[in-house]
Motif scaffolding. Structure first.
Motif, PDB file in Angstrom:
ATOM      1  N   ILE A  21       0.741  -1.071  -0.053  1.00 15.99           N
ATOM      2  CA  ILE A  21      -0.056  -0.011  -0.051  1.00 15.99           C
ATOM      3  C   ILE A  21       0.965   1.397  -0.100  1.00 15.99           C
ATOM      4  N   SER A  25       1.775   3.882  -3.450  1.00 13.18           N
ATOM      5  CA  SER A  25       1.430   5.143  -3.290  1.00 13.18           C
ATOM      6  C   SER A  25       2.419   6.150  -2.809  1.00 13.18           C
ATOM      7  N   SER A  84      -4.562  -5.061  -0.725  1.00 12.30           N
ATOM      8  CA  SER A  84      -3.917  -3.783  -0.938  1.00 12.30           C
ATOM      9  C   SER A  84      -4.761  -2.736  -1.811  1.00 12.30           C
ATOM     10  N   SER A  88      -5.358   0.716  -0.791  1.00 20.08           N
ATOM     11  CA  SER A  88      -4.617   1.891  -1.749  1.00 20.08           C
ATOM     12  C   SER A  88      -5.618   2.787  -2.066  1.00 20.08           C
ATOM     13  N   GLN A  92      -5.561   6.860  -1.392  1.00 24.06           N
ATOM     14  CA  GLN A  92      -5.687   7.587  -2.502  1.00 24.06           C
ATOM     15  C   GLN A  92      -6.930   8.951  -2.300  1.00 24.06           C
ATOM     16  N   CYS A 114       0.102   4.301  -8.533  1.00 23.75           N
ATOM     17  CA  CYS A 114      -0.415   3.457  -7.749  1.00 23.75           C
ATOM     18  C   CYS A 114      -1.328   2.543  -8.439  1.00 23.75           C
ATOM     19  N   GLU A 118      -0.447  -1.711  -8.718  1.00 23.66           N
ATOM     20  CA  GLU A 118      -1.487  -2.563  -8.325  1.00 23.66           C
ATOM     21  C   GLU A 118      -1.809  -3.566  -9.458  1.00 23.66           C
TER      22      GLU A 118
END
Length: 451
Positions: A21, A25, A84, A88, A92, A114, A118
């Motif tokens: 995570i 980010s 995650s 995330s 965000q 991000c 992912e």
């Protein structure tokens, strides 16, 4: 072993998600970090993201095969992605409250990075399980591909994929541990070897075993296994003559005196004919028929009577031509199908009494949900059901029983056990029925009976 399973199943994916995570980010978070942390922070974040995507592969390397290693890796990565991606998204959205509209550019770039990280994690996991899972099947793979970009539906598909792969992996590992525990016991080392006899429209092939993982599992537990090697589509009498010679050949070459026959579908009729008419009764210790239509299929009569003769001949010609290329010497599609009709099978059943001195065991199963079964059994299920009632997709329940003992397989739920499931044709595991262990039990019983 149980602690390791719990670690890889629950704790490890959560730990990887907690690492991924902030790594995914990192650009967004850099707005809130002290100046001067770049470039070390980016390098650390990239290293963490790489570690998250590789560590499961290293931790699953202790599994018994390369396939299971990648299957376990993919499952762990998908679980980590699931956790995650939620974290995330929350991070965000929280960052957006502080960065938009004053630093919109940083937010958009950070969100894109991000999503990219992912996405790499997701594809790492999904490709691993798609390439190594037997339980997912073509249908689940296609549905997952088509709905991958549809919100909500893609999450549901991912949960289904994870659940299916998790069951497959646990089943495989339990099977391995079970075999380790009884290693040396040779629970399947029967007095006489096992002869596996296939049904209609298939051949014994080294490239694609008709019996799936069953022969390998029997051999692991001490069984000596042979195959019928007869053609895919011939009249019962022709197949019976070939199988009789095959039995004589095995007995002569090995000095085993007799064989234990396990035959599926039409193969059961072929073997009954061989025992009754070809003089091999003294060479057979036992006969186990699996989902054999001992009393035929009414819907087979319906198809032969209703389908235009010209169409039948074209289909037969196409099949016979293809079968010859695959190795059949004299395939006869229509003759093989005709021998499965209600009238023919009932006549055979009346003519071939239960052979004296041979232990005969029959097995049958029922399919609960046709759409869950391999093609084309989902279609033929309705025809068989219309004429014959509960069935396995081809053969009705009243047609299975023969001999000294009868085992009827049924499991609760929407799936059931199809004509193909009982021979592990699609190499898949599902709740309620372990097909390889069922055959280990069958052969172990033959051993305990002295065969």
């Amino acid at each position: 072993m149980e602690k390791k399973r719990l670690f890889t199943r629950y704790f490890l994916p959560l730990l990887l998600a907690l690492l991924l995570i902030p790594a995914a980010s990192v650009y967004t978070l850099s707005a809130f970090l002290p100046a001067g942390w770049f470039p070390v922070g980016y390098y650390v974040a990239a290293g963490i993201a790489l570690l998250v995507n590789l560590l499961p592969l290293l931790l699953c390397a202790g599994y018994s095969s390369l396939r299971l290693t990648f299957l376990g890796h993919g499952l762990t990565v998908l679980r980590a992605f699931l956790y995650s991606s939620v974290g995330s998204a929350v991070l965000q959205l929280t960052a957006a409250c502080f960065l938009v509209p004053d630093d919109r550019k940083r937010f958009l770039i950070g969100a894109a990075i991000c999503v990219g990280v992912e996405a790499v994690t997701f594809w790492n996991g999904i490709v691993s399980v798609y390439l190594t899972s037997a339980g997912l099947g073509i249908k689940t793979r296609v549905i997952g591909f088509l709905l991958g970009l549809v919100p909500v539906a893609n999450v549901i598909c991912l949960f289904r994929i994870i659940r299916t792969v998790d069951f497959e992996l646990n089943t495989e590992r339990c099977r391995i541990n079970r075999n380790k525990a009884r290693k040396g016991d040779n629970v399947c080392r029967t007095k006489y070897p096992i002869l596996l006899v296939h049904g209609v429209f298939f051949r014994d092939s080294r490239l694609f075993c008709y019996w799936g993982r069953i022969p390998k599992e029997l051999k692991k537990n001490g069984a000596e296994v042979y195959f019928g090697n007869h053609d895919s589509a011939e009249p019962v009498a022709v197949s019976a003559a070939f199988l009789a010679e095959r039995v004589r050949q095995i007995v002569k070459e090995t000095g085993c005196e007799k064989v234990n026959i396990i035959a599926h579908s039409k193969g059961g009729l072929d073997c009954r004919c061989a025992i009754a008419n070809e003089g091999i009764a003294p060479l057979v210790a036992s006969l186990t028929t699996v989902n054999t239509p001992h009393r035929g299929c009414l819907f087979a009569d319906y198809l032969l009577n209703k389908v235009d003769k010209g169409v039948q001949e074209k289909v037969a010609a196409a099949y016979n031509a293809a079968a010859k290329k695959l190795g059949d010497k004299s395939p006869d599609f229509l003759a093989a199908v005709t021998d499965l009709t209600d009238e023919k099978c009932k006549a055979y059943d009346a003519a071939w009494d239960k052979p004296e001195g041979i232990y005969c065991h029959s097995v049958g199963s029922v399919l609960n949900a046709p759409l869950a079964s391999p093609f084309p059994l989902g279609l033929t299920y309705y025809l068989a059901g219309h004429f014959d009632g509960p069935n396995d997709g081809l053969v009705s329940e009243p047609s299975f029983a023969f001999g000294d003992d009868y085992t009827f397989l049924e499991i609760p739920g929407s799936r059931g056990i199809s004509h193909a499931d009982v021979i592990d044709l699609d190499r898949a595991d599902y709740p309620g029925f372990d097909v390889t262990e069922f055959y280990v039990g069958l052969v172990s019983d033959l051993k305990n009976r002295g065969f």
